[in-house]
Design a protein around this motif. Structure first.
Motif, PDB file in Angstrom:
ATOM      1  N   LEU A 182       0.866  -1.177   0.000  1.00 12.54           N
ATOM      2  CA  LEU A 182       0.000   0.000   0.000  1.00 12.54           C
ATOM      3  C   LEU A 182       0.902   1.226   0.000  1.00 12.54           C
ATOM      4  O   LEU A 182       1.647   1.468   0.955  1.00 12.54           O
ATOM      5  CB  LEU A 182      -0.917  -0.006   1.224  1.00 12.54           C
ATOM      6  N   VAL A 183       0.850   2.006  -1.089  1.00  8.28           N
ATOM      7  CA  VAL A 183       1.814   3.081  -1.318  1.00  8.28           C
ATOM      8  C   VAL A 183       1.075   4.403  -1.484  1.00  8.28           C
ATOM      9  O   VAL A 183      -0.012   4.464  -2.084  1.00  8.28           O
ATOM     10  CB  VAL A 183       2.659   2.788  -2.580  1.00  8.28           C
ATOM     11  N   SER A 184       1.669   5.461  -0.963  1.00 13.10           N
ATOM     12  CA  SER A 184       1.099   6.801  -1.079  1.00 13.10           C
ATOM     13  C   SER A 184       1.895   7.626  -2.067  1.00 13.10           C
ATOM     14  O   SER A 184       3.134   7.592  -2.088  1.00 13.10           O
ATOM     15  CB  SER A 184       1.099   7.502   0.287  1.00 13.10           C
ATOM     16  N   CYS A 185       1.190   8.377  -2.901  1.00 12.94           N
ATOM     17  CA  CYS A 185       1.824   9.303  -3.839  1.00 12.94           C
ATOM     18  C   CYS A 185       0.984  10.573  -3.885  1.00 12.94           C
ATOM     19  O   CYS A 185      -0.146  10.554  -4.397  1.00 12.94           O
ATOM     20  CB  CYS A 185       1.949   8.675  -5.224  1.00 12.94           C
ATOM     21  N   ASP A 186       1.511  11.638  -3.316  1.00 12.94           N
ATOM     22  CA  ASP A 186       0.803  12.920  -3.313  1.00 12.94           C
ATOM     23  C   ASP A 186      -0.595  12.776  -2.716  1.00 12.94           C
ATOM     24  O   ASP A 186      -1.605  13.241  -3.275  1.00 12.94           O
ATOM     25  CB  ASP A 186       0.730  13.488  -4.733  1.00 12.94           C
ATOM     26  N   ASP A 187      -0.665  12.087  -1.565  1.00 13.01           N
ATOM     27  CA  ASP A 187      -1.899  11.889  -0.796  1.00 13.01           C
ATOM     28  C   ASP A 187      -2.900  10.941  -1.463  1.00 13.01           C
ATOM     29  O   ASP A 187      -4.033  10.824  -1.014  1.00 13.01           O
ATOM     30  CB  ASP A 187      -2.606  13.224  -0.503  1.00 13.01           C
ATOM     31  N   GLU A 188      -2.513  10.288  -2.551  1.00 14.95           N
ATOM     32  CA  GLU A 188      -3.348   9.251  -3.152  1.00 14.95           C
ATOM     33  C   GLU A 188      -2.739   7.895  -2.823  1.00 14.95           C
ATOM     34  O   GLU A 188      -1.517   7.719  -2.874  1.00 14.95           O
ATOM     35  CB  GLU A 188      -3.440   9.426  -4.661  1.00 14.95           C
ATOM     36  N   LEU A 189      -3.595   6.922  -2.475  1.00 14.78           N
ATOM     37  CA  LEU A 189      -3.129   5.592  -2.112  1.00 14.78           C
ATOM     38  C   LEU A 189      -3.421   4.603  -3.233  1.00 14.78           C
ATOM     39  O   LEU A 189      -4.464   4.675  -3.884  1.00 14.78           O
ATOM     40  CB  LEU A 189      -3.800   5.120  -0.819  1.00 14.78           C
ATOM     41  N   ALA A 190      -2.499   3.679  -3.438  1.00 17.13           N
ATOM     42  CA  ALA A 190      -2.677   2.660  -4.466  1.00 17.13           C
ATOM     43  C   ALA A 190      -2.019   1.367  -4.007  1.00 17.13           C
ATOM     44  O   ALA A 190      -1.084   1.370  -3.197  1.00 17.13           O
ATOM     45  CB  ALA A 190      -2.079   3.110  -5.800  1.00 17.13           C
ATOM     46  N   PHE A 191      -2.534   0.239  -4.533  1.00 20.78           N
ATOM     47  CA  PHE A 191      -1.946  -1.070  -4.280  1.00 20.78           C
ATOM     48  C   PHE A 191      -0.966  -1.386  -5.410  1.00 20.78           C
ATOM     49  O   PHE A 191      -1.349  -1.396  -6.584  1.00 20.78           O
ATOM     50  CB  PHE A 191      -3.027  -2.149  -4.217  1.00 20.78           C
ATOM     51  N   ILE A 192       0.282  -1.644  -5.040  1.00 20.74           N
ATOM     52  CA  ILE A 192       1.317  -1.978  -6.015  1.00 20.74           C
ATOM     53  C   ILE A 192       1.652  -3.460  -5.863  1.00 20.74           C
ATOM     54  O   ILE A 192       2.125  -3.886  -4.803  1.00 20.74           O
ATOM     55  CB  ILE A 192       2.592  -1.150  -5.787  1.00 20.74           C
ATOM     56  N   PRO A 193       1.390  -4.279  -6.885  1.00 21.43           N
ATOM     57  CA  PRO A 193       1.681  -5.716  -6.776  1.00 21.43           C
ATOM     58  C   PRO A 193       3.154  -5.982  -6.507  1.00 21.43           C
ATOM     59  O   PRO A 193       4.039  -5.319  -7.057  1.00 21.43           O
ATOM     60  CB  PRO A 193       1.251  -6.266  -8.146  1.00 21.43           C
ATOM     61  N   LYS A 194       3.412  -6.966  -5.648  1.00 22.67           N
ATOM     62  CA  LYS A 194       4.786  -7.353  -5.347  1.00 22.67           C
ATOM     63  C   LYS A 194       5.399  -8.133  -6.505  1.00 22.67           C
ATOM     64  O   LYS A 194       6.597  -8.091  -6.733  1.00 22.67           O
ATOM     65  CB  LYS A 194       4.824  -8.196  -4.069  1.00 22.67           C
ATOM     66  N   SER A 195       4.572  -8.879  -7.223  1.00 26.24           N
ATOM     67  CA  SER A 195       5.052  -9.667  -8.351  1.00 26.24           C
ATOM     68  C   SER A 195       4.202  -9.339  -9.562  1.00 26.24           C
ATOM     69  O   SER A 195       2.978  -9.318  -9.485  1.00 26.24           O
ATOM     70  CB  SER A 195       4.983 -11.166  -8.048  1.00 26.24           C
ATOM     71  N   PHE A 196       4.843  -9.095 -10.710  1.00 25.46           N
ATOM     72  CA  PHE A 196       4.115  -8.688 -11.899  1.00 25.46           C
ATOM     73  C   PHE A 196       3.758  -9.865 -12.799  1.00 25.46           C
ATOM     74  O   PHE A 196       3.160  -9.695 -13.842  1.00 25.46           O
ATOM     75  CB  PHE A 196       4.943  -7.690 -12.710  1.00 25.46           C
ATOM     76  N   SER A 197       4.146 -11.073 -12.439  1.00 24.73           N
ATOM     77  CA  SER A 197       3.928 -12.216 -13.322  1.00 24.73           C
ATOM     78  C   SER A 197       2.547 -12.804 -13.130  1.00 24.73           C
ATOM     79  O   SER A 197       2.035 -12.874 -12.015  1.00 24.73           O
ATOM     80  CB  SER A 197       4.976 -13.298 -13.041  1.00 24.73           C
ATOM     81  N   ASN A 198       1.922 -13.196 -14.243  1.00 18.43           N
ATOM     82  CA  ASN A 198       0.633 -13.884 -14.243  1.00 18.43           C
ATOM     83  C   ASN A 198      -0.438 -13.092 -13.484  1.00 18.43           C
ATOM     84  O   ASN A 198      -1.234 -13.640 -12.748  1.00 18.43           O
ATOM     85  CB  ASN A 198       0.764 -15.286 -13.619  1.00 18.43           C
ATOM     86  N   THR A 199      -0.427 -11.792 -13.639  1.00 18.46           N
ATOM     87  CA  THR A 199      -1.393 -10.945 -12.951  1.00 18.46           C
ATOM     88  C   THR A 199      -2.177 -10.148 -13.974  1.00 18.46           C
ATOM     89  O   THR A 199      -1.609  -9.590 -14.901  1.00 18.46           O
ATOM     90  CB  THR A 199      -0.685  -9.979 -11.979  1.00 18.46           C
ATOM     91  N   ASP A 200      -3.485 -10.106 -13.781  1.00 19.23           N
ATOM     92  CA  ASP A 200      -4.352  -9.374 -14.700  1.00 19.23           C
ATOM     93  C   ASP A 200      -4.524  -7.954 -14.186  1.00 19.23           C
ATOM     94  O   ASP A 200      -5.053  -7.743 -13.105  1.00 19.23           O
ATOM     95  CB  ASP A 200      -5.714 -10.071 -14.787  1.00 19.23           C
ATOM     96  N   TYR A 201      -4.082  -6.957 -14.952  1.00 19.23           N
ATOM     97  CA  TYR A 201      -4.164  -5.576 -14.515  1.00 19.23           C
ATOM     98  C   TYR A 201      -5.289  -4.833 -15.233  1.00 19.23           C
ATOM     99  O   TYR A 201      -5.174  -3.659 -15.536  1.00 19.23           O
ATOM    100  CB  TYR A 201      -2.834  -4.864 -14.769  1.00 19.23           C
ATOM    101  N   SER A 202      -6.360  -5.540 -15.535  1.00 14.56           N
ATOM    102  CA  SER A 202      -7.500  -4.894 -16.191  1.00 14.56           C
ATOM    103  C   SER A 202      -8.075  -3.837 -15.257  1.00 14.56           C
ATOM    104  O   SER A 202      -7.970  -3.919 -14.045  1.00 14.56           O
ATOM    105  CB  SER A 202      -8.571  -5.933 -16.520  1.00 14.56           C
ATOM    106  N   THR A 203      -8.716  -2.849 -15.837  1.00  8.00           N
ATOM    107  CA  THR A 203      -9.178  -1.711 -15.056  1.00  8.00           C
ATOM    108  C   THR A 203     -10.296  -2.076 -14.096  1.00  8.00           C
ATOM    109  O   THR A 203     -10.388  -1.534 -13.009  1.00  8.00           O
ATOM    110  CB  THR A 203      -9.671  -0.592 -15.989  1.00  8.00           C
ATOM    111  N   ALA A 204     -11.181  -2.978 -14.475  1.00 10.48           N
ATOM    112  CA  ALA A 204     -12.282  -3.335 -13.591  1.00 10.48           C
ATOM    113  C   ALA A 204     -13.036  -4.513 -14.180  1.00 10.48           C
ATOM    114  O   ALA A 204     -12.874  -4.856 -15.344  1.00 10.48           O
ATOM    115  CB  ALA A 204     -13.240  -2.148 -13.416  1.00 10.48           C
ATOM    116  N   ASN A 205     -13.897  -5.092 -13.370  1.00  8.47           N
ATOM    117  CA  ASN A 205     -14.813  -6.117 -13.853  1.00  8.47           C
ATOM    118  C   ASN A 205     -16.048  -5.390 -14.369  1.00  8.47           C
ATOM    119  O   ASN A 205     -16.976  -5.100 -13.617  1.00  8.47           O
ATOM    120  CB  ASN A 205     -15.172  -7.056 -12.693  1.00  8.47           C
ATOM    121  N   GLU A 206     -16.036  -5.070 -15.645  1.00 14.48           N
ATOM    122  CA  GLU A 206     -17.075  -4.185 -16.196  1.00 14.48           C
ATOM    123  C   GLU A 206     -18.470  -4.808 -16.135  1.00 14.48           C
ATOM    124  O   GLU A 206     -19.452  -4.134 -15.871  1.00 14.48           O
ATOM    125  CB  GLU A 206     -16.731  -3.823 -17.641  1.00 14.48           C
ATOM    126  N   ASP A 207     -18.571  -6.125 -16.406  1.00  9.15           N
ATOM    127  CA  ASP A 207     -19.906  -6.718 -16.415  1.00  9.15           C
ATOM    128  C   ASP A 207     -20.384  -7.039 -15.016  1.00  9.15           C
ATOM    129  O   ASP A 207     -21.588  -7.070 -14.749  1.00  9.15           O
ATOM    130  CB  ASP A 207     -19.948  -7.984 -17.281  1.00  9.15           C
TER     131      ASP A 207
END
Length: 398
Positions: free
Chosen positions: A337-362
Motif C-alpha cells: 500500500l503506497v502513497s503518492c501525493d496523498d493518493e493511495l494505491a496497491f502496487i503488486p509485489k510480483s508482476f507475473s501472471n497478474t491481470d491488470y484490467s481496469t475493472a470487472n465491467e460486467d
C-alpha cells in the motif's frame, strides 16, 4: 590577393550536431529512467493518461490498483496475524498487505475488535485499551482506557485526531479523547454518571453516526439518541420522534445506520436470509423515517460496523447493496500500500501472471457473490452465509 580559409571550431560543430539530434528526437524517445522520475512526481490518477501517450511511455507505468475508487472491505479473515486484506468491489479482488506494508499492527492487537475507520486510520478496541492504527505505515498508538471492559462503540470525530467512546449499557454514557501534536492520546473525558440518564436499546451491529456535527445512536425500533459534542456534560438525549420506522420491524432484521454522500441520515434493514431489504431516510422536517425505493445510481456498502453510500460509475454497481460474504474466496494479489501525493494505491509485489484490467465491467461474478439489487422481491441467496464479524469493516481511503 591571397584568399583566407575560415575553419569552424570543433565546439561549434558539436553544438550544431546536438541541436539537430534534439530537434529530431521527440518526447516519445525520452529515456526510461527519466520517465520513471517523472512518474514519481505525478499523482496516481495521472498515470492512466500518461500511459496513453505512446507505447514507450506506457511501458514505464508500473502496474497499480487505485485504492480510492470505491470503499474497500478491510478484513483479517483467514489471514495470518501479520497480514491485512482489502476487498475491492470495483476490481473484485482481494489485495493482501503483508507485515512490511502496514499490516504488522495485528501482531500487537491479537484479539482486538475493529471498531471504525477514518481515511487511513483504523480504531481497534481491546479489553484494556483502544488502539489507533495508521494503515499505511502500521504505526500503532495506544489510547488509554477507563473501563475494565471496552466501550460498546468507538468512533472517530470529524477527523482522526479525536475519538468518542459510547457505553450503551443503560443509562447511556459517552466519553471523548483527543490526540496531541506528538501523536499521543490524552486521557478520556467522561460525562458524569447518572442512574436516571437516558435509556435506549441500540442496534448492536451499527456504529453511531456523526451527522451535521451531532452524534446519532440508533435504537432497534427506529428511535434516535443524539449527543452534541459542544454540550458534552449533557450527554445523550433521546428524541421524541421518530418513534419507529413506519412499518413493523422484527427482531430478525439487521439494522445499519449511515450518512449518505448527500448528507442524509439513512438506515438499511436486512431481513433474515437477505430478504426483505428496506432503505429509509430521516425526514428532518417531520422527524420521521421515509421509505426509499431507489439509491439513485448509488451503491450501498454495509454489513459491518460502518456503512457508507457512494456514487457508482459502473452501471452494474448502481442501486446495489454490498455485504461481506466469506464462504467463497477470491483471487488474492499480494501488494504494498503506497502513497503518492496523498493518493493511495496497491502496487503488486510480483508482476507475473497478474491481470491488470481496469475493472470487472460486467460484474457477473460480483453480483453472484457480493451484492443485492434494491427492489428484488425474492430472497437473495447470495446473502445466505453473510457474516457479521469483528474483523471486517468498510473503509474509504479517498
Amino acid at each position: 590577393m591571397i584568399g583566407l580559409q575560415v575553419h569552424e571550431s570543433p565546439i561549434k560543430k558539436k553544438l550544431e550536431r546536438d541541436q539537430t539530434i534534439m530537434v529530431e528526437r521527440d518526447w516519445s524517445s525520452l529515456p526510461f529512467d527519466v520517465l520513471t522520475v517523472i512518474l514519481e512526481r505525478l499523482r496516481w490518477s495521472s498515470h492512466p493518461s500518461f500511459a496513453l501517450s505512446c507505447r514507450h511511455w506506457h511501458s514505464a507505468v508500473p502496474p497499480f490498483y487505485p485504492a480510492w475508487i470505491t470503499p474497500l472491505l478491510l478484513n483479517t479473515a483467514r489471514v495470518g496475524v501479520t497480514n491485512l486484506r482489502y476487498y475491492s468491489p470495483y476490481y473484485h479482488k482481494n489485495f493482501e498487505v503483508g507485515s512490511d506494508g502496514g499490516g504488522h499492527m495485528l501482531g500487537a492487537a491479537r484479539g482486538a475488535k475493529i471498531c471504525c475507520g477514518s481515511g487511513r486510520h483504523l480504531a481497534l478496541g481491546m479489553s484494556s485499551a483502544a488502539l489507533d492504527v495508521d494503515l499505511l505505515t502500521g504505526v500503532v498508538h495506544k489510547v488509554p482506557h477507563v473501563y475494565k471492559t471496552m466501550f460498546d462503540f468507538i468512533i472517530y470525530g470529524d477527523d482522526a485526531c479525536k475519538m468518542f467512546g459510547i457505553d450503551a449499557v443503560v443509562p447511556l454514557k459517552v466519553a471523548y479523547v483527543n490526540q496531541d501534536d506528538d501523536g499521543d492520546w490524552e486521557d478520556w473525558t467522561l460525562t458524569e454518571f447518572d442512574i436516571n440518564g437516558p435509556r435506549l436499546i441500540p442496534s448492536p451491529v451499527t456504529n453511531p453516526v456523526i451527522h451535521r456535527g451531532l452524534i446519532y445512536l440508533l435504537g432497534e425500533q427506529g428511535r434516535l439518541a443524539v449527543y452534541d459534542p459542544c454540550k458534552h456534560e449533557k450527554g445523550f438525549e433521546i428524541l421524541d420522534k421518530p418513534m419507529n420506522f413506519g412499518f413493523e420491524c422484527y427482531d430478525s432484521y439487521d439494522i445499519y445506520m449511515f450518512e449518505s454522500d448527500k448528507n442524509k441520515l439513512m438506515v438499511i434493514l436486512i431481513g433474515q436470509r437477505g430478504a426483505p431489504v428496506h432503505v429509509v431516510t430521516l425526514n428532518e422536517n417531520t422527524m420521521e423515517w421515509d421509505k426509499v425505493d431507489s439509491l439513485q445510481g448509488r451503491a450501498l456498502f454495509t454489513g459491518t460496523q460502518a456503512s457508507m453510500m457512494k456514487k457508482a460509475e459502473l452501471e452494474w454497481m448502481q442501486n446495489r447493496v454490498f455485504l461481506p460474504i466469506f464462504y467463497k474466496w477470491l483471487e488474492t494479489v499480494h501488494v504494498d500500500l503506497v502513497s503518492c501525493d496523498d493518493e493511495l494505491a496497491f502496487i503488486p509485489k510480483s508482476f507475473s501472471n497478474t491481470d491488470y484490467s481496469t475493472a470487472n465491467e460486467d460484474g457477473e461474478n460480483c453480483v453472484d457473490m457480493w451484492s443485492y439489487k434494491l427492489g428484488q422481491q425474492e430472497a437473495a441467496r447470495e446473502f445466505w452465509g453473510a457474516e457479521k464479524m469483528d474483523y471486517s469493516i468498510w473503509i474509504d481511503l479517498n
